[in-house]
Scaffold this motif. Sequence first.
Motif, short mmCIF file in Angstrom:
data_model
loop_
_atom_site.label_atom_id
_atom_site.label_comp_id
_atom_site.label_asym_id
_atom_site.label_seq_id
_atom_site.Cartn_x
_atom_site.Cartn_y
_atom_site.Cartn_z
N GLN A 102 2.14 50.06 61.76
CA GLN A 102 3.13 50.29 62.82
C GLN A 102 4.43 50.84 62.23
OE1 GLN A 102 3.59 46.76 65.16
NE2 GLN A 102 1.49 46.79 65.86
N LEU A 103 4.87 50.27 61.13
CA LEU A 103 6.07 50.76 60.46
C LEU A 103 5.83 52.15 59.89
CD1 LEU A 103 8.93 50.35 59.35
CD2 LEU A 103 7.90 49.15 57.41
N LYS A 115 2.86 47.32 68.91
CA LYS A 115 3.05 46.09 69.68
C LYS A 115 4.53 45.76 69.89
CE LYS A 115 -1.36 44.18 68.15
NZ LYS A 115 -1.87 45.20 67.26
N GLU A 116 5.34 46.00 68.88
CA GLU A 116 6.75 45.67 68.98
C GLU A 116 7.52 46.80 69.66
OE1 GLU A 116 5.05 45.26 66.15
OE2 GLU A 116 5.11 43.11 65.79
N ARG A 171 4.02 54.49 61.02
CA ARG A 171 4.08 55.51 62.08
C ARG A 171 5.53 55.95 62.29
NH1 ARG A 171 1.41 54.69 67.99
NH2 ARG A 171 0.07 53.36 66.72
N MET A 172 6.45 54.99 62.31
CA MET A 172 7.85 55.35 62.52
C MET A 172 8.42 56.08 61.30
SD MET A 172 10.95 53.23 64.19
CE MET A 172 11.39 52.17 62.84
N ILE A 173 8.08 55.64 60.12
CA ILE A 173 8.54 56.33 58.90
C ILE A 173 8.02 57.77 58.89
CG2 ILE A 173 8.32 56.41 56.38
CD1 ILE A 173 8.21 53.30 56.45
N LEU A 174 6.77 57.97 59.21
CA LEU A 174 6.19 59.31 59.24
C LEU A 174 6.93 60.20 60.25
CD1 LEU A 174 4.04 61.45 58.52
CD2 LEU A 174 2.58 60.40 60.26
N MET A 175 7.16 59.69 61.43
CA MET A 175 7.85 60.47 62.47
C MET A 175 9.25 60.86 61.99
SD MET A 175 5.82 60.89 65.09
CE MET A 175 6.83 61.15 66.54
N GLU A 176 9.96 59.92 61.37
CA GLU A 176 11.30 60.22 60.87
C GLU A 176 11.25 61.29 59.80
OE1 GLU A 176 14.79 60.36 58.47
OE2 GLU A 176 12.84 59.67 57.73
N ASP A 230 10.04 52.20 70.57
CA ASP A 230 11.29 52.89 70.90
C ASP A 230 11.65 53.90 69.81
OD1 ASP A 230 11.51 51.41 73.23
OD2 ASP A 230 13.11 50.09 72.48
N GLY A 231 11.52 53.50 68.55
CA GLY A 231 11.84 54.39 67.43
C GLY A 231 10.94 55.60 67.40
N VAL A 232 9.64 55.37 67.56
CA VAL A 232 8.68 56.49 67.55
C VAL A 232 8.96 57.43 68.71
CG1 VAL A 232 6.24 57.07 67.90
CG2 VAL A 232 6.87 55.27 66.28
#
Length: 159
Positions: free
Chosen positions: A135-136, A12-13, A138-143, A18-20
Amino acid sequence: MKITVVCVGKLKEKYFSDGVEEYKKRLGRYAKIEIAEVADEKAPENLSPAEEEQVKTKEGERILKKITEDAFVVALCIDGKMLSSEDLADFFEKKAVSGISSIAFVIGGSLGLSKAVVDRADYKLSFSKMTFPHQLMRMILMEQIYRAFRIIKHEPYHK
């Protein structure tokens, strides 16, 4: 290697999306990466345990439809095994050497994963004993996937 991140709900944010997207773009050098979102079940605050199971079951059915038969499935679970970034890199290398070319990481919704999804998993991974918003996560995993590939290729990455 093909990596699919199957997750419940949409980002949603804008800062998360953008980070993902940034990590997805960076990962394109190393692997084919796909994000598969499934709808989350609307659930009021005070669900009974039976109602919670119904929500997880419905979300789980959607998740399982996104996972290919040949995929090595990694479920993100609080009771999974914790790895360092170097261990995750080693994990990817060992899977590649053993002939696994498709890995699916699964991030559940706010109530977690259904038993069917956990049973389908080949590996349970935990990033912490703490709970993170999906949501967070997902970004941590991608990083961390990106960091793992940088480690594998002996490329510099800030610590």
